[in-house]
Design an enzyme around this catalytic site. Structure first.
Site, PDB file in Angstrom:
ATOM      1  CE1 TYR A   1      -5.159  25.559  38.575  1.00 45.69           C
ATOM      2  CE2 TYR A   1      -6.122  27.519  39.580  1.00 45.69           C
ATOM      3  CZ  TYR A   1      -6.039  26.629  38.525  1.00 45.69           C
ATOM      4  OH  TYR A   1      -6.832  26.805  37.417  1.00 45.69           O
TER       5      TYR A   1
ATOM      6  CG  ASP B   1      -0.577  25.089  30.657  1.00 42.41           C
ATOM      7  OD1 ASP B   1      -1.378  25.417  29.764  1.00 42.41           O
ATOM      8  OD2 ASP B   1       0.040  25.908  31.365  1.00 42.41           O
TER       9      ASP B   1
ATOM     10  NE  ARG C   1       1.527  28.833  32.286  1.00 41.92           N
ATOM     11  CZ  ARG C   1       1.417  29.195  31.002  1.00 41.92           C
ATOM     12  NH1 ARG C   1       2.500  29.341  30.263  1.00 41.92           N
ATOM     13  NH2 ARG C   1       0.243  29.437  30.469  1.00 41.92           N
TER      14      ARG C   1
ATOM     15  CG  ASP D   1       5.846  25.745  32.133  1.00 42.46           C
ATOM     16  OD1 ASP D   1       6.864  25.792  31.420  1.00 42.46           O
ATOM     17  OD2 ASP D   1       4.738  25.399  31.695  1.00 42.46           O
TER      18      ASP D   1
END
Length: 298
Positions: A66, A38, A179, A80
């Site tokens: 991550y 993103d 997310r 988010d």
């Protein structure tokens, strides 16, 4: 120019933006990315250049790492920090670390996720985010993903305006929505939540330390040494088993020959190498037992 450009994607760019910019800098159209990030996310985004575009699906299928920050106290429509708040519940006290660790343990292993509405997953030929932008919510297919490691990396010392944040590190399979993981962790703790920030630190065998910023890439281009930044194809295929062959067999592989299956072959998909050179990706022949066939030849 053939190889993998280990790009450190900056915030504010889509993955496609990165491909377009790299094409202009390297003056080649044959570049593909290996997994959407993103715009608000930064981190490892391997770009496959030239012949390396043939390994894009294999590199996309690798384990990712991550580092995210989970914020408890309110949820957003995008899951988010960029989204519109859709639910709020102020915290009077921060949750205990034992509670957080127990929840993270419950999300380790195989879990089921429902992709967020703001995602590129297609339903009836249309991307979910296109429905979301029209104000529509559609039924989304759930998917199973695998999280091999999940633990806390940092946490706020106190509440901030009725919210509480803590950092997590997740080692997970392709297709995992961090997310959604953050939102689900919040729900398990009893609070609306969202992902405050996200960084991808590893894709397969390509780590943060391997990566270059666009400024570094431009500097290398100006000095006519851009090719020095590229990693070999083997770096993007290191998660696959490898079979080393002699020069004669390597030449047959280069011509896409179907070969006899080696003894004691367990993997369905693997690389064929001669020395340090990856010649091809092969697989067990689906209709001819005892033989192997090429999937990609380089």
């Amino acid at each position: 120019m053939d190889g993998i450009l280990p790009l450190w994607k900056p915030k504010g760019f889509t993955s496609h933006d990165c491909v377009s910019k790299a094409r202009g800098m390297l003056k080649t159209k044959k570049i593909g990315h290996t997994g959407t990030l993103d715009p608000d996310v930064e981190g490892v985004l391997p770009l496959c250049v030239g012949k390396a575009t043939k390994i894009v699906p294999f590199l996309m299928d690798t384990t990712k790492v991550y580092e995210a920050v989970v914020t408890l106290g309110y949820a957003t429509d995008t899951e988010d920090a960029s989204g519109t708040t859709v639910e709020t519940s102020r915290l009077d006290q921060q949750p205990g670390m034992q509670d957080i660790n127990e929840v993270l343990a419950a999300f380790t292993g195989e879990i089921t996720q429902t992709p967020p509405m703001y995602s590129a997953v297609k339903v009836n030929g249309k991307k979910l985010y296109e429905y979301a932008r029209e104000g529509k919510t559609v039924e989304r297919p759930s998917r199973k993903v695998y999280i091999s490691e999940l633990h806390v990396t940092s946490y706020d010392a106190s509440l901030k305006d009725g919210t509480y944040s803590f950092g997590i590190r997740a080692v997970c399979s392709k297709g995992t929505y961090i997310r959604t993981l953050c939102v689900d962790i919040g729900k398990a703790l009893g609070f609306p939540a969202h992902m405050k920030s996200l960084i991808r630190t590893e894709t397969g065998d390509i780590h943060k330390e391997d990566c270059f910023t666009f400024d570094a890439v431009q500097e290398a281009v100006d000095q006519n040494r851009a090719a020095e930044l590229l990693l070999p194809l083997s770096k993007g295929l290191s998660h696959l088993p490898s079979i080393d062959v002699d020069e004669e067999t390597r030449d047959m592989v280069k011509h896409g020959r179907v070969l006899d299956e080696p003894d004691d072959l367990e993997a369905d998909t693997f690389t064929i190498q001669h020395g340090q050179e990856v010649a091809a990706v092969y697989q067990k022949h689906p209709t001819k037992p005892g033989y192997i066939k090429p999937v990609r030849v380089f």
